[in-house]
Scaffold this active site. Structure first.
Site, short mmCIF file in Angstrom:
data_model
loop_
_atom_site.label_atom_id
_atom_site.label_comp_id
_atom_site.label_asym_id
_atom_site.label_seq_id
_atom_site.Cartn_x
_atom_site.Cartn_y
_atom_site.Cartn_z
N ASP A 1 0.80 -1.25 0.00
CA ASP A 1 0.00 0.00 0.00
C ASP A 1 0.83 1.30 0.00
OD1 ASP A 1 -1.89 -1.98 0.26
OD2 ASP A 1 -2.83 -1.20 2.07
N LYS B 1 -7.01 -4.96 -2.98
CA LYS B 1 -7.77 -5.54 -1.87
C LYS B 1 -8.68 -4.48 -1.28
CE LYS B 1 -4.03 -4.38 1.23
NZ LYS B 1 -4.75 -3.31 1.95
N CYS C 1 -2.10 -2.55 7.58
CA CYS C 1 -2.02 -3.50 6.47
C CYS C 1 -0.74 -4.34 6.48
CB CYS C 1 -2.22 -2.77 5.15
SG CYS C 1 -3.94 -2.20 5.01
C1 VGL Z 1 -4.67 0.86 5.68
C2 VGL Z 1 -6.19 1.84 7.07
C3 VGL Z 1 -7.20 1.67 6.14
C4 VGL Z 1 -3.25 0.43 5.46
C5 VGL Z 1 -5.66 0.67 4.74
O1 VGL Z 1 -2.83 0.32 4.28
O2 VGL Z 1 -2.55 0.20 6.47
N1 VGL Z 1 -4.95 1.44 6.85
N2 VGL Z 1 -6.91 1.08 4.98
#
Ligand code: VGL
Ligand code: ZN
Length: 205
Positions: free
Chosen positions: A11, A109, A154
């Site tokens: 991410d 995802k 994540c």
């Molecule tokens: C994430 C919060 C919401 C992450 C993703 O990538 O850690 N955190 N969605």
């Protein structure tokens, strides 16, 4: 790196970097390091958080609720986040300086409106698979190294599930950055350790 090892880059998207909707403090700082690490791995998988605009994890979709509050959902407690990583938006795009031309898979995802997915392997219902375990296993990968954003969400959930699926798992701590909401970072390191994930510094790789 041995051929049975893969790097998971979690991410590293505009919304988690400076100026983004859910900016992780110092998130951009890891991008050059991740580029250098990726060059050592024959197999690199990149993930993207990728939500529909009406996603259940967005506070904006819960009238009267504010970002960073929590709510109870059928699959458990859910943090209500600022609207982030809406599919195909600029915020959902990978950081422009992330340069990993040999990455073989970009996995998205969090696409199901009613279920969040911090983990790259299993959605928050803990049942629905993304298919990443099968992809890695069918390519002979047995060891995973993780980096990216955010350490305590994540990255941590993906590391725990990597252990669940039997991978030797190492989190490269200086190639991650955390949100750290109400002690979430310390709790995440404790859970990752209990799951059998190792913690390493990039200099040791
Ligand atoms: C994430 C919060 C919401 C992450 C993703 O990538 O850690 N955190 N969605
Ligand atoms: Zn998300």
């Amino acid at each position: 790196m041995q051929n049975n090892a893969a790097l998971l880059v979690i991410d590293v998207q505009n919304d988690f970097c400076t100026g983004g909707a859910l900016a992780v403090p110092d998130g951009d700082a890891i991008v050059p390091l991740i580029n250098r690490l990726a060059a050592k791995f024959a197999t690199v998988v990149i993930t993207q958080d990728w939500h529909p605009a009406n996603h259940i994890s967005f506070a904006a979709n819960h009238p009267g609720r504010q970002p960073f509050e929590t709510t109870s959902l059928p699959y458990g407690e859910q943090v209500l986040w600022p609207t982030h990583c809406v599919m195909a938006s600029h915020g959902a795009a990978l950081h422009p300086n992330l340069t990993i031309p040999h990455a073989s898979l970009i996995l998205r995802k969090g696409l199901h409106r009613q279920v969040d997915s911090y983990s790259a392997f299993l959605e928050a219902d803990r049942t629905t698979k993304t298919g990443l375990d099968g992809y890695l296993t069918s390519r002979g990968i047995t060891a995973l190294y993780l980096c990216g954003l955010a350490t305590d969400y994540c990255v941590a959930w993906s590391a725990e599930d990597a252990r669940t699926f039997g991978f030797k798992t190492t989190v490269i701590e200086d190639a991650c950055r955390a949100i750290d909401l109400n002690g979430s970072l310390a709790a995440a390191w404790a859970r990752m350790g209990a799951a059998g994930a190792a913690r390493a510094h990039s200099a040791a790789l």
